[in-house]
Design a protein around this motif. Structure first.
Motif, mmCIF file in Angstrom:
data_model
loop_
_atom_site.group_PDB
_atom_site.id
_atom_site.type_symbol
_atom_site.label_atom_id
_atom_site.label_comp_id
_atom_site.label_asym_id
_atom_site.label_seq_id
_atom_site.Cartn_x
_atom_site.Cartn_y
_atom_site.Cartn_z
ATOM 1 N N GLN A 106 0.846 -1.193 0.000
ATOM 2 C CA GLN A 106 0.000 0.000 0.000
ATOM 3 C C GLN A 106 0.883 1.244 0.000
ATOM 4 N N SER A 107 0.484 2.232 -0.743
ATOM 5 C CA SER A 107 1.167 3.521 -0.732
ATOM 6 C C SER A 107 0.151 4.638 -0.765
ATOM 7 N N GLY A 108 0.412 5.648 0.038
ATOM 8 C CA GLY A 108 -0.427 6.836 0.009
ATOM 9 C C GLY A 108 -0.036 7.786 -1.089
ATOM 10 N N ALA A 109 0.985 7.409 -1.900
ATOM 11 C CA ALA A 109 1.451 8.291 -2.973
ATOM 12 C C ALA A 109 1.609 7.496 -4.268
ATOM 13 N N THR A 110 2.795 6.911 -4.471
ATOM 14 C CA THR A 110 3.060 6.190 -5.717
ATOM 15 C C THR A 110 3.801 4.895 -5.407
ATOM 16 N N ALA A 111 3.842 4.023 -6.428
ATOM 17 C CA ALA A 111 4.537 2.748 -6.285
ATOM 18 C C ALA A 111 5.335 2.461 -7.541
ATOM 19 N N ASP A 112 6.455 1.764 -7.348
ATOM 20 C CA ASP A 112 7.304 1.334 -8.453
ATOM 21 C C ASP A 112 7.754 -0.092 -8.144
ATOM 22 N N ILE A 113 7.014 -1.059 -8.683
ATOM 23 C CA ILE A 113 7.279 -2.470 -8.374
ATOM 24 C C ILE A 113 8.016 -3.076 -9.564
ATOM 25 N N ALA A 114 9.335 -2.909 -9.574
ATOM 26 C CA ALA A 114 10.146 -3.438 -10.668
ATOM 27 C C ALA A 114 10.722 -4.804 -10.326
ATOM 28 N N GLY A 115 10.925 -5.085 -9.047
ATOM 29 C CA GLY A 115 11.489 -6.354 -8.628
ATOM 30 C C GLY A 115 10.416 -7.424 -8.493
ATOM 31 N N THR A 116 10.834 -8.600 -8.067
ATOM 32 C CA THR A 116 9.940 -9.761 -7.993
ATOM 33 C C THR A 116 9.108 -9.749 -6.723
ATOM 34 N N VAL A 117 7.825 -10.014 -6.879
ATOM 35 C CA VAL A 117 6.899 -10.220 -5.771
ATOM 36 C C VAL A 117 6.332 -11.619 -5.964
ATOM 37 N N ASP A 118 6.666 -12.548 -5.073
ATOM 38 C CA ASP A 118 6.453 -13.974 -5.344
ATOM 39 C C ASP A 118 5.642 -14.634 -4.237
ATOM 40 N N VAL A 119 4.458 -15.159 -4.596
ATOM 41 C CA VAL A 119 3.605 -15.874 -3.633
ATOM 42 C C VAL A 119 3.254 -17.264 -4.151
ATOM 43 N N ARG A 120 4.122 -17.848 -4.955
ATOM 44 C CA ARG A 120 3.826 -19.170 -5.489
ATOM 45 C C ARG A 120 3.802 -20.226 -4.383
ATOM 46 N N GLY A 121 2.984 -21.248 -4.614
ATOM 47 C CA GLY A 121 2.919 -22.361 -3.673
ATOM 48 C C GLY A 121 4.138 -23.255 -3.805
ATOM 49 N N GLY A 122 4.389 -24.052 -2.753
ATOM 50 C CA GLY A 122 5.500 -24.983 -2.774
ATOM 51 C C GLY A 122 5.165 -26.235 -3.558
ATOM 52 N N THR A 123 6.182 -26.910 -4.009
ATOM 53 C CA THR A 123 5.968 -28.149 -4.770
ATOM 54 C C THR A 123 5.864 -29.345 -3.831
ATOM 55 N N GLY A 124 4.964 -30.268 -4.176
ATOM 56 C CA GLY A 124 4.887 -31.518 -3.443
ATOM 57 C C GLY A 124 6.054 -32.423 -3.815
ATOM 58 N N GLY A 125 6.429 -33.298 -2.895
ATOM 59 C CA GLY A 125 7.555 -34.178 -3.148
ATOM 60 C C GLY A 125 7.240 -35.216 -4.218
ATOM 61 N N LEU A 126 8.286 -35.671 -4.909
ATOM 62 C CA LEU A 126 8.150 -36.685 -5.953
ATOM 63 C C LEU A 126 8.854 -37.967 -5.522
ATOM 64 N N PHE A 127 8.116 -39.082 -5.550
ATOM 65 C CA PHE A 127 8.666 -40.413 -5.293
ATOM 66 C C PHE A 127 8.762 -41.090 -6.654
ATOM 67 N N ASP A 128 9.987 -41.349 -7.127
ATOM 68 C CA ASP A 128 10.183 -42.018 -8.410
ATOM 69 C C ASP A 128 11.293 -43.050 -8.210
ATOM 70 N N ARG A 129 10.859 -44.280 -7.755
ATOM 71 C CA ARG A 129 11.857 -45.257 -7.346
ATOM 72 C C ARG A 129 11.555 -46.635 -7.925
ATOM 73 N N PHE A 130 12.550 -47.446 -7.969
ATOM 74 C CA PHE A 130 12.359 -48.818 -8.449
ATOM 75 C C PHE A 130 13.251 -49.757 -7.662
ATOM 76 N N GLY A 131 12.813 -51.000 -7.593
ATOM 77 C CA GLY A 131 13.591 -52.052 -6.955
ATOM 78 C C GLY A 131 13.842 -53.175 -7.932
ATOM 79 N N GLY A 132 14.957 -53.849 -7.801
ATOM 80 C CA GLY A 132 15.287 -54.945 -8.715
ATOM 81 C C GLY A 132 15.877 -54.419 -9.986
#
Length: 892
Positions: free
Chosen positions: A688-714
């Protein structure tokens, strides 16, 4: 060193004669002669009446040398001749002191009748003090004699010294304190006694010390051991004026010169002010114990003072008409100065915590992308008094920071910790050049093989939900509730939120034990006759946390065993049920009573934990065939950045409220391996700004990634015919969080072009809320005086809800003060300004007044030559306030 000959006025014969007799008492003449001291007709050893001889000396001189050869560096050599001596004949050549290398001591000759005195004196060269005989040196003392000598001591009648005298002296006794007393100022030479009550303004200050003092601290560039200061006066009880002991001392600029009067053995210190002294003030001189004599003996502190000439004063004023921002400190102001008015922003706060400095945060050893991590705890942070507007330390326990400005340098990664939502409000500028972060904590490793208890979920960012715990290890003999993965924490809202009841089920769901029976006999293997078989019975990954959208479900993606119904993989019966993701949380429609700085601060939800399963265990193993479940990750936290002035995220700046990632595992396995948890959702960032804003950089609210199980036996590649097994499990990804940018005029979506994920129309809006207090700060104004004038009062002309008001700390001007209880408040801060650069040299505390009262000090007590002011508007007492002008009146 060259000894200097002196032809100064003769000393008083009687006093010098007495000193000589005390020093020489009973010493024989140089040649053991029969002359009578004082008899100018007495002959010397040769009996000749056309020569003079040495009758006494304080070294015990004789034809064989000197009885005393060990001398001090400041040894005074006294020689008494048989006749009055011609001063012109006494030179460093006719009385010689020399080292083996030809060096001479630093000193002067004085002649008084028959007595010649060599007195060591001081020489300062290149910041070093040289004095008398050099320490530890050996000197020859030679007095040439004979009629044929070109340089010889002669009487006033022209008779030469009779016979050459020589002896060897060793400077081994150091410097002796001749007067046996500490150095002290024995006389204030200027101003004179008659001028102490009304000294001229163009006067030099002159002090006379009782002995020679060490010049080194006066010329070495360090602080002088004698200080000269100015303070205010006050009315004396008996009439007239006196120094005010409660007034601050202010250093008087000027230059100092130390001279020596070797004939009188005194030092004279002259102080020349850089400008004429101010009228109507007190000048104070302090002699510190850093003054020392040549023997190293310290002075006892002394203080002197005098008053300058009392002159009639005139009234002057400095007016800020608000025609433009020339004197507006925009970094610390939520106001605009233009067209004769100061108008205020809707937000900005009171700036009580001062300008943010990374020293307020706790520095860690962690470095991310070249930036050092600093932490601020929203539950327990102490702002030192050196930063605050009151000068007293302030504790923050509610997460609310009220800065004058908030600039995060490019080398700083600022992480908020604690449980309270961090709400950063700045009167003026917010500038994120580095990183501000409230990420959920990511899991970087799966639980250890053989663990009995499920992995604990990771923490959310500040005010974010935690990840769900993984299920405990099933024993293969039946089910149990603890073998299921736990749900992730739900999104979190501030009390009274309009959609508080909608937080239910926003956390990712934990996956349930599989096979659900918890029995080893229900494990699924390849339908072949090989003796070793790998289990493909797999539990789903934990569900992802929900927030702006639903999260992603946790699932078993595939296995390589054929399904009996069609002979093709995957074997569906071996795939555990889906773990539902967290549901979305609504922020819209925006309720009419919503306050953005509460409504949009929603902590992200956590991902669900995974349940226990026996996947990739061998058919011949029944003990510990099951694994624990991996945990879900925490949701992103919240942060509000609220600027009364410019709100900027620099191109290299970053603001993060990301969800945490869950750990995964790939590769081969020969026993049961944990299934992964879900990722946490993103959190919230309010801009919030009572005047002006300059948002040139990154604003990041992405969700996290779930873990991946990729395994084999034998067998690699998952050839089930040979007993191998390959399984893929995925924890659900967390949903994105939410960003809201608000300005007095709703910005375009393009103002958030650097947002992740991409912004939509919901991410921008008009700023409608107002803080209780907003304000502005001026730059420093100079009175252009060497010393502060007599500040008299302030006058503030304002329009409050359409009504004109005048505020002043002088009841003769107005009975309204700009203080507590008024819609307009003011504070002043005095400073000593450099008259060339106008930069502050010394800044005093903030004060609520210009003129002092009996109970409260104003800037008049500070005695500085400049000031600045800070205006505050209380929106709880008035809806519309403008300031027409601020006037500060002073006398000089």
């Amino acid at each position: 060193m060259i000894a200097r000959s002196s032809t100064r006025s003769p000393l008083h014969t009687g006093s010098l004669r007495s000193a000589l007799l005390v020093a020489l008492g009973g010493l024989a003449g140089c040649s053991g002669g029969s002359s009578v001291v004082g008899d100018t007709t007495a002959g010397c050893v040769s009996g000749a009446r056309d020569v003079i001889c040495l009758t006494n000396c304080n070294l015990g001189c004789s034809s064989t040398g000197c009885a005393r050869t060990d001398i001090a560096q400041n040894e005074v050599i006294l020689l008494e001749f048989s006749d009055a001596v011609d001063p012109a004949s006494v030179t460093p050549s006719s009385i010689r002191f020399r080292t083996a290398s030809g060096d001479q001591p630093v000193g002067e000759f004085f002649v008084n009748g028959r007595i010649v005195e060599f007195k060591p004196t001081l020489l300062i060269s290149g910041g070093t003090t040289y004095f008398g005989f050099a320490a530890g040196e050996t000197y020859s003392m030679t007095i040439p004699g004979g009629k044929d000598q070109p340089a010889v001591v002669r009487s006033t009648a022209g008779r030469p010294f009779e016979k050459t005298l020589s002896c060897t002296l060793q400077s081994t006794r150091g410097i002796v304190d001749i007067n046996g007393a500490p150095p002290r100022v024995q006389r204030l030479v200027s101003p004179t006694t008659e001028q102490l009550g009304a000294a001229p303004l163009d006067i030099d200050i002159v002090l006379e010390f009782n002995e020679l003092i060490d010049a080194t601290p006066f010329v070495s560039g360090t602080q002088s051991p004698v200080t000269f200061s100015v303070r205010r006066t006050r009315d004396a009880s008996g009439g007239g004026k006196e120094c005010n002991p409660f007034s601050d001392l202010l250093t008087l600029p000027g230059t100092q010169r130390l001279d020596y009067d070797a004939g009188r053995d005194v030092s004279v210190l002259t102080f020349k002010p850089s400008q004429p002294l101010p009228a109507n003030v007190c000048i104070e001189i302090n002699v510190t114990d850093q003054v020392s004599d040549l023997s190293g003996r310290s002075a006892q502190p002394q203080a002197f003072n005098f008053l300058t000439l009392q002159q009639a004063t005139s009234e002057f004023s400095i007016t800020e008409p608000f025609d433009g921002p020339l004197y507006l400190d925009e970094d610390a102001s939520s106001a605009t100065w233009a067209n004769g008015l100061a108008t205020f922003s809707p937000i900005g706060g009171d700036g009580r915590h001062g300008a943010f400095n990374k020293a307020m945060a706790v520095s860690t050893t962690e470095v991310i992308d070249g930036r050092t991590v600093h932490t601020l705890n929203t539950d327990s942070t102490i702002i030192p008094g050196s930063y605050t507007s009151t000068g007293s330390a302030m504790a923050i326990t509610d997460g609310k920071f009220y800065f004058a400005s908030f600039v995060v340098p490019g080398d700083v990664h600022l992480r908020f910790l604690g449980t309270q939502p961090p709400i950063v409000t700045a009167v003026g500028r917010i500038d994120i050049q580095g990183v501000v972060e409230v990420n959920g904590v990511s899991l970087t490793a799966m639980p250890a093989t053989g663990s009995a208890l499920g992995q604990e979920g990771s923490a959310g960012g500040v005010f974010g939900g935690a990840g769900g715990k993984g299920g405990d290890r099933c024993g293969g003999v039946g089910p149990g509730a603890t073998f299921n993965g736990s749900n992730g924490g739900t999104v979190r809202v501030i009390g009274g939120h309009a959609y508080a009841t909608s937080t239910v089920d926003t956390g990712g769901r934990g996956s349930t034990l599989f096979p659900a029976s918890g029995l080893n006999i229900d494990r699924q293997f390849a339908p072949i006759t090989a003796s070793l078989k790998y289990c493909v019975s797999a539990v789903a990954g934990g569900g992802g946390g929900g927030y702006w959208t639903p999260g992603v479900n946790g699932v078993v993606q595939s296995n390589n065993h054929p399904d009996p119904s069609n002979g093709l993989p995957p074997l569906l019966a071996a795939m555990g049920p889906t773990a539902p993701a967290g549901v979305a949380f609504p922020l819209f429609p925006l309720p009419g009573t919503a306050v953005s700085s509460r409504h949009f601060l929603v902590g992200g939800s956590g991902g669900g934990g995974a349940g226990s399963h026996p996947c990739l265990s061998l058919n011949l193993i029944t003990t510990n065939a099951w694994s624990v479940g991996a945990a879900g990750a925490g949701g992103g936290g919240v942060v509000a950045l609220r600027a009364g002035g410019l709100l900027r995220v620099a191109p290299a700046g970053r603001v993060f409220a990301r969800g945490g990632n869950s750990a995964g595992a790939t590769g081969t396995a020969s026993s049961s391996v944990p299934a992964p948890g879900g990722g946490g959702s993103g959190g919230s960032i309010l801009l919030q700004s009572g005047a002006t804003a300059d948002i040139a950089g990154t604003v990041d609210v992405r969700g996290g990634t779930g873990g991946l199980f990729d395994r084999f036996g034998g067998t690699a590649g998952g050839a089930y015919a040979s007993g191998g097994a390959a399984v893929q499990i995925k924890g659900g990804d967390g949903a994105p969080g939410f960003v809201r940018l608000e300005l007095p005029t709703a910005p375009a979506v393009s103002a958030l072009a650097s947002m992740l994920p991409a912004a939509t129309a919901n991410n921008v809006g008009q700023l409608v809320e107002r803080d209780e207090t907003v304000g502005c700060r001026s730059k420093f104004y100079s009175t252009e005086q060497i010393f502060g004038p007599e500040f008299s009062r302030y006058e503030i002309y304002a329009t409050v809800d359409g009504v004109a008001h005048t505020y002043s700390d002088d009841a003769a001007v107005s009975n309204e003060e700009a203080g507590p209880g008024a819609p307009v408040r003011v504070m002043f801060q005095a400073a000593q300004l450099d008259l060339t650069t106008n930069e502050p040299i010394d800044i005093r505390p903030w004060r609520t007044r210009v003129r002092s009262t009996g109970s409260e000090a104003g800037i008049d007590s500070d005695g500085r030559n400049g000031f600045r002011f800070q205006l505050q508007v209380d929106y709880t007492l008035a809806q519309n306030v403008t300031i027409d002008r601020v006037v500060v009146v002073y006398r000089q």
